[in-house]
Design an enzyme around this catalytic site. Structure first.
Site, PDB file in Angstrom:
ATOM      1  CG  HIS A 167      40.288  42.652  32.825  1.00  0.00           C
ATOM      2  ND1 HIS A 167      39.690  41.414  32.887  1.00  0.00           N
ATOM      3  CD2 HIS A 167      39.491  43.488  33.532  1.00  0.00           C
ATOM      4  CE1 HIS A 167      38.564  41.500  33.582  1.00  0.00           C
ATOM      5  NE2 HIS A 167      38.425  42.751  33.982  1.00  0.00           N
TER       6      HIS A 167
ATOM      7  CB  SER B 187      36.160  44.288  32.837  1.00  0.00           C
ATOM      8  OG  SER B 187      35.291  45.293  33.318  1.00  0.00           O
TER       9      SER B 187
ATOM     10  CE  LYS C 288      39.117  40.176  37.144  1.00  0.00           C
ATOM     11  NZ  LYS C 288      38.777  41.541  37.459  1.00  0.00           N
TER      12      LYS C 288
HETATM   13  C1  LIG Z   1      38.035  42.055  38.564  1.00  0.00           C
HETATM   14  C2  LIG Z   1      38.358  43.486  38.698  1.00  0.00           C
HETATM   15  C3  LIG Z   1      38.617  44.051  39.944  1.00  0.00           C
HETATM   16  C4  LIG Z   1      38.425  43.293  41.223  1.00  0.00           C
HETATM   17  O1  LIG Z   1      39.377  42.313  41.395  1.00  0.00           O
HETATM   18  P1  LIG Z   1      39.074  41.041  42.304  1.00  0.00           P
HETATM   19  O2  LIG Z   1      40.424  40.521  42.618  1.00  0.00           O
HETATM   20  O3  LIG Z   1      38.233  40.118  41.517  1.00  0.00           O
HETATM   21  O4  LIG Z   1      38.361  41.543  43.529  1.00  0.00           O
HETATM   22  C5  LIG Z   1      39.007  45.363  39.986  1.00  0.00           C
HETATM   23  N1  LIG Z   1      39.121  46.102  38.856  1.00  0.00           N
HETATM   24  C6  LIG Z   1      38.848  45.592  37.649  1.00  0.00           C
HETATM   25  C7  LIG Z   1      38.990  46.450  36.434  1.00  0.00           C
HETATM   26  C8  LIG Z   1      38.455  44.271  37.528  1.00  0.00           C
HETATM   27  O5  LIG Z   1      38.158  43.767  36.336  1.00  0.00           O
END
Ligand SMILES: *Cc1c(COP(=O)(O)O)cnc(C)c1O
Length: 391
Positions: free
Chosen positions: A207, A179, A238
């Site tokens: 992602h 990320s 996302k």
């Molecule tokens: C955003 C993210 C999460 C958490 O996901 P949410 O649905 O926002 O709680 C977990 N792992 C990674 C790598 C992320 O980027």
């Protein structure tokens, strides 16, 4: 009573590390937002396919609410497991190419739940140093022994695996798309290592879900390595545009999580409108590969443009494009200057990144018009040159 908190906040302020909430006053089409009265191109969102505002998701959310209610009314194991949850989980398993899948309320809770369910004291976890905070929290809560390996450093990981006496269980965990850097896990090597050293492999595709792979299933699917990964984790918050996390894999893994993942068991089931939106999003991801293809193309153009201007975009290969700046102060100034010129991009500072490696991160979306992205690139290059940030 809280005077110590004042001191800590002041210390954060002094290091340019204090964070503050900002109100988004309006969410606009084309990946734009209004903040402080100013319309900005939003280059900070994870809504990679622009589905959060898609009328088909809105309609599906409304239909699901009308049929099933706004809330699920109970936790899954009590009486909150609606036909809609059953259907979405079957669709997720098909999407991932696994036997089964289980939903969690968020990706954060999925990571907490699966890691604490599978691992405990005496077990050993090998985790990439840049893995997401939710993975780190799951590891801490599990009580397992943690070995962090340098980012994507497979030689080092192998050395640690060799030197670590076989615990009860061994688990390698990695993000697929990171990320912060927008780079990719070396998945071929990870699969080879986990097989050679008798470990499980868990892949967090937060992602990559909806973005990579011929069906949008993620990096494992893109590389034909679905069967090499034991625990597939992803988010629906996302690229899929709404909310939720999931774990996919063998049926017995999912059955086990129903019984042992506390963040699955002790919380109310995801609400029907969200499930409706997830179903609509999965259908779009399946039927409209052009969205993710365009996103990848725009990512490539954007990255090459920045590199040509002398920016360091690290090893990004995706829609997430960082620009390394260095100091916290310069990074904040750069982000603020971009914002004045209509671009919303986040300044990432420690502890999210190592000290001295602060950066501005740009996230592209299929919602963005090509002209807007070209204009943004021009603005970033011009601003970076004025501030002396390019090589
Ligand atoms: C955003 C993210 C999460 C958490 O996901 P949410 O649905 O926002 O709680 C977990 N792992 C990674 C790598 C992320 O980027």
């Amino acid at each position: 009573m809280f005077s110590e908190l004042d001191q800590e906040l002041a210390a954060l302020e002094a290091q340019a590390l204090r964070r503050r909430l900002q109100v988004v006053e309006e969410v606009l089409p084309g990946g734009q937002v209004r903040v402080g009265g100013q319309v900005l191109l939003n280059l900070s969102s994870n809504d990679y396919l622009g589905l959060a505002l898609d009328p088909r998701l809105l309609a599906a959310a409304q239909d699901a609410a009308a049929r099933w209610g706004v809330g699920a009314g109970a936790s899954r194991l009590v009486v909150g497991h609606l036909g809609l949850h059953e259907a979405v989980e079957a669709e997720l398993a098909a999407f991932k190419g696994t036997e089964a899948a289980v939903l969690f309320s968020t990706g954060y809770m999925a990571n907490l739940g699966v890691i604490t369910a599978l691992m405990g004291p005496g077990d050993v976890i090998f985790s990439d140093r840049l893995n997401h905070a939710s993975i780190m929290d799951g590891i801490k809560l599990s009580g397992a022994t943690l070995h962090r390996f340098p980012h994507r450093d497979m030689a080092k990981l192998e050395k640690i695996l060799q030197q670590t006496p076989g615990g009860k269980r061994r688990l390698i965990i990695t993000d697929s798309v990171f990320s912060v850097d927008g780079d990719l896990a070396p998945l071929w090597d990870l699969v080879a290592l986990k097989e050679r050293y008798g470990a499980w492999l868990m892949l967090d595709e937060a992602h990559a879900t909806g973005v990579l792979g011929p069906g949008g299933g993620g990096l494992a699917q893109a590389l034909g390595l679905t069967a090499g990964v034991d625990i597939h984790m992803g988010t629906l918050s996302k690229a899929l545009g709404s909310l939720g996390g999931f774990v996919a894999g063998e049926r017995r893994l999912i059955d086990y999580l129903h019984n042992r993942a506390r963040s699955f068991i002790y919380t109310t089931a995801l609400p029907p409108p969200v499930l409706g939106a997830i179903q609509a999003a999965l259908a779009i991801v399946k039927q409209e590969p052009e969205k993710r293809l365009r996103l990848q193309q725009e990512g490539g153009n954007f990255r090459r443009g920045l590199q040509a201007a002398g920016f360091d975009t690290l090893d990004s290969e995706t829609q997430i494009v960082p620009v390394l700046v260095g100091s916290n102060e310069a990074t904040l100034k750069f982000a603020a200057a971009l914002r004045q010129r209509g671009l919303m991009a986040v300044a990432l500072r420690p502890p999210t990144v190592p000290p001295g490696r602060a950066r501005v991160r740009f996230s592209l979306s299929a919602a963005h018009a090509s002209e807007d992205l070209a204009q943004a690139l021009e603005t970033i290059v011009k601003t970076g040159k004025e501030m002396g940030l390019t090589a």
